[in-house]
Design an enzyme around this catalytic site. Structure first.
Site, PDB file in Angstrom:
ATOM      1  CG  HIS A 107       7.928   4.769  -2.894  1.00 57.98           C
ATOM      2  ND1 HIS A 107       8.427   5.057  -4.023  1.00 57.98           N
ATOM      3  CD2 HIS A 107       6.608   4.194  -3.251  1.00 57.98           C
ATOM      4  CE1 HIS A 107       7.334   4.989  -4.952  1.00 57.98           C
ATOM      5  NE2 HIS A 107       6.490   4.578  -4.518  1.00 57.98           N
ATOM      6  NE  ARG A 108       5.441  -0.309  -5.702  1.00 57.93           N
ATOM      7  CZ  ARG A 108       5.256   0.890  -5.907  1.00 57.93           C
ATOM      8  NH1 ARG A 108       5.910   1.392  -6.765  1.00 57.93           N
ATOM      9  NH2 ARG A 108       4.095   1.602  -5.446  1.00 57.93           N
TER      10      ARG A 108
ATOM     11  CG  ASP B 209      -2.164   0.966   0.674  1.00 54.67           C
ATOM     12  OD1 ASP B 209      -2.630   0.734  -0.002  1.00 54.67           O
ATOM     13  OD2 ASP B 209      -2.693   1.925   1.366  1.00 54.67           O
TER      14      ASP B 209
ATOM     15  N   GLY C  73       1.424   5.978 -12.355  1.00 53.48           N
ATOM     16  CA  GLY C  73       1.045   6.991 -11.366  1.00 53.48           C
ATOM     17  C   GLY C  73       1.606   8.314 -11.648  1.00 53.48           C
TER      18      GLY C  73
HETATM   19  P1  ITT Z   1      -3.283  -2.155  -5.546  1.00 52.90           P
HETATM   20  O1  ITT Z   1      -3.855  -1.798  -4.412  1.00 52.90           O
HETATM   21  O2  ITT Z   1      -4.036  -3.353  -6.394  1.00 52.90           O
HETATM   22  O3  ITT Z   1      -1.771  -2.894  -5.140  1.00 52.90           O
HETATM   23  P2  ITT Z   1      -3.260   0.351  -6.477  1.00 52.90           P
HETATM   24  O4  ITT Z   1      -3.066   1.132  -7.540  1.00 52.90           O
HETATM   25  O5  ITT Z   1      -4.815   0.675  -5.931  1.00 52.90           O
HETATM   26  O6  ITT Z   1      -2.986  -1.208  -6.563  1.00 52.90           O
HETATM   27  P3  ITT Z   1      -2.738   1.810  -3.922  1.00 52.90           P
HETATM   28  O7  ITT Z   1      -4.042   1.467  -3.287  1.00 52.90           O
HETATM   29  O8  ITT Z   1      -1.498   1.212  -3.031  1.00 52.90           O
HETATM   30  O9  ITT Z   1      -2.416   0.785  -5.267  1.00 52.90           O
HETATM   31  O10 ITT Z   1      -2.385   3.010  -4.501  1.00 52.90           O
HETATM   32  C1  ITT Z   1      -1.136   3.722  -4.796  1.00 52.90           C
HETATM   33  C2  ITT Z   1      -1.244   4.836  -5.651  1.00 52.90           C
HETATM   34  O11 ITT Z   1      -0.420   5.719  -5.122  1.00 52.90           O
HETATM   35  C3  ITT Z   1      -1.151   4.371  -7.161  1.00 52.90           C
HETATM   36  O12 ITT Z   1      -2.264   3.884  -7.701  1.00 52.90           O
HETATM   37  C4  ITT Z   1      -0.483   5.874  -7.576  1.00 52.90           C
HETATM   38  O13 ITT Z   1      -1.313   6.599  -7.982  1.00 52.90           O
HETATM   39  C5  ITT Z   1       0.401   6.164  -6.289  1.00 52.90           C
HETATM   40  N1  ITT Z   1       1.793   5.592  -6.375  1.00 52.90           N
HETATM   41  C6  ITT Z   1       2.300   4.589  -5.481  1.00 52.90           C
HETATM   42  N2  ITT Z   1       3.459   4.310  -5.852  1.00 52.90           N
HETATM   43  C7  ITT Z   1       3.662   4.892  -7.180  1.00 52.90           C
HETATM   44  C8  ITT Z   1       5.185   4.916  -7.694  1.00 52.90           C
HETATM   45  O14 ITT Z   1       5.988   4.357  -7.553  1.00 52.90           O
HETATM   46  N3  ITT Z   1       4.990   6.094  -8.620  1.00 52.90           N
HETATM   47  C9  ITT Z   1       3.864   6.690  -8.834  1.00 52.90           C
HETATM   48  N4  ITT Z   1       2.695   6.624  -8.433  1.00 52.90           N
HETATM   49  C10 ITT Z   1       2.631   5.846  -7.243  1.00 52.90           C
END
Ligand code: ITT
Length: 195
Positions: A178-179, A69, A151
């Site tokens: 971060h990831r 998350d 994103g």
């Molecule tokens: P899952 O829950 O299915 O894993 P999600 O896209 O809904 O997918 P999150 O709820 O964790 O994931 O939301 C993370 C959001 O934050 C993601 O959709 C992007 O908009 C942003 N984000 C997270 N990590 C990012 C990254 O490395 N680069 C750019 N945007 C990122």
């Protein structure tokens, strides 16, 4: 050793698969199953949502599960979009809609727009819960630049860099992101514990 990654986000999946490349872990995800639950992210913190995703996908698959998350925290917006990063511009919005909304909100504030990406990576195997955190500090720029990643990458410049994250290859992004930090830590813990 199989791990199921509880995500529907293809960008996250390819970054995390790269981190576990050349290890004894095989990362399964949505595409490896006929059906795959869509976990509702209704918790107030990244940590709780990450644990919820890992638990539900372990319960569904019976295979140790990992989850991510993550989101963007912008100082001038009091931490928004935060846990709502994926749906900042509304349900079913695109990455572009989110970036446009972010730039619109920030147009009322002077530069620099300091921000950070955070990622909580969770592991659950029916017994043990692990959660680790990674962070990347930087700033938001007003012109979308680059076509890699996903994103908010096109509007985020990491501290000390001149390029947006969307100008980094997946390998380069994983080294600083971060990831990348969170899943490198998780990988180390899992292999040390021989899980
Ligand atoms: P899952 O829950 O299915 O894993 P999600 O896209 O809904 O997918 P999150 O709820 O964790 O994931 O939301 C993370 C959001 O934050 C993601 O959709 C992007 O908009 C942003 N984000 C997270 N990590 C990012 C990254 O490395 N680069 C750019 N945007 C990122």
């Amino acid at each position: 050793m199989k791990l199921v990654f509880a995500t529907g986000n293809k960008g996250k999946l390819s970054e995390v698969r790269k981190i576990f490349e050349n290890t004894s872990y095989e990362i399964l995800s949505k595409e490896n199953f006929d059906s795959f639950p869509d976990v509702i992210e209704d918790r107030e913190t990244f940590e709780e949502n990450a644990i919820k995703k890992a638990k539900e996908i372990f319960e569904f698959s019976g295979i140790p599960a990992i989850a991510d998350d993550s989101g963007l925290i912008v100082d001038q917006l009091n931490g928004a979009p935060g846990v709502y990063s994926a749906r900042y511009a509304g349900e079913n919005c695109t990455y572009d809609d989110n970036n446009n909304k972010l730039l619109q909100e920030l147009s009322a504030f002077p530069e620099p727009h300091n921000a950070a990406f955070v990622c909580y990576a969770a592991y659950y195997d029916g017994d043990l819960i692990l959660v680790v955190r990674g962070e990347l500090k930087g700033m938001i720029i007003s012109e979308k630049t680059g076509d890699q990643g996903f994103g908010y990458d096109p509007v985020f410049i990491p501290d000390g860099s001149k390029n947006t994250l969307a100008q980094y290859s997946a390998e380069e992004k994983n080294k600083i992101s971060h990831r990348g930090k969170a899943f490198e830590s998780l990988k180390k813990i899992l292999s040390k514990m021989e899980l």
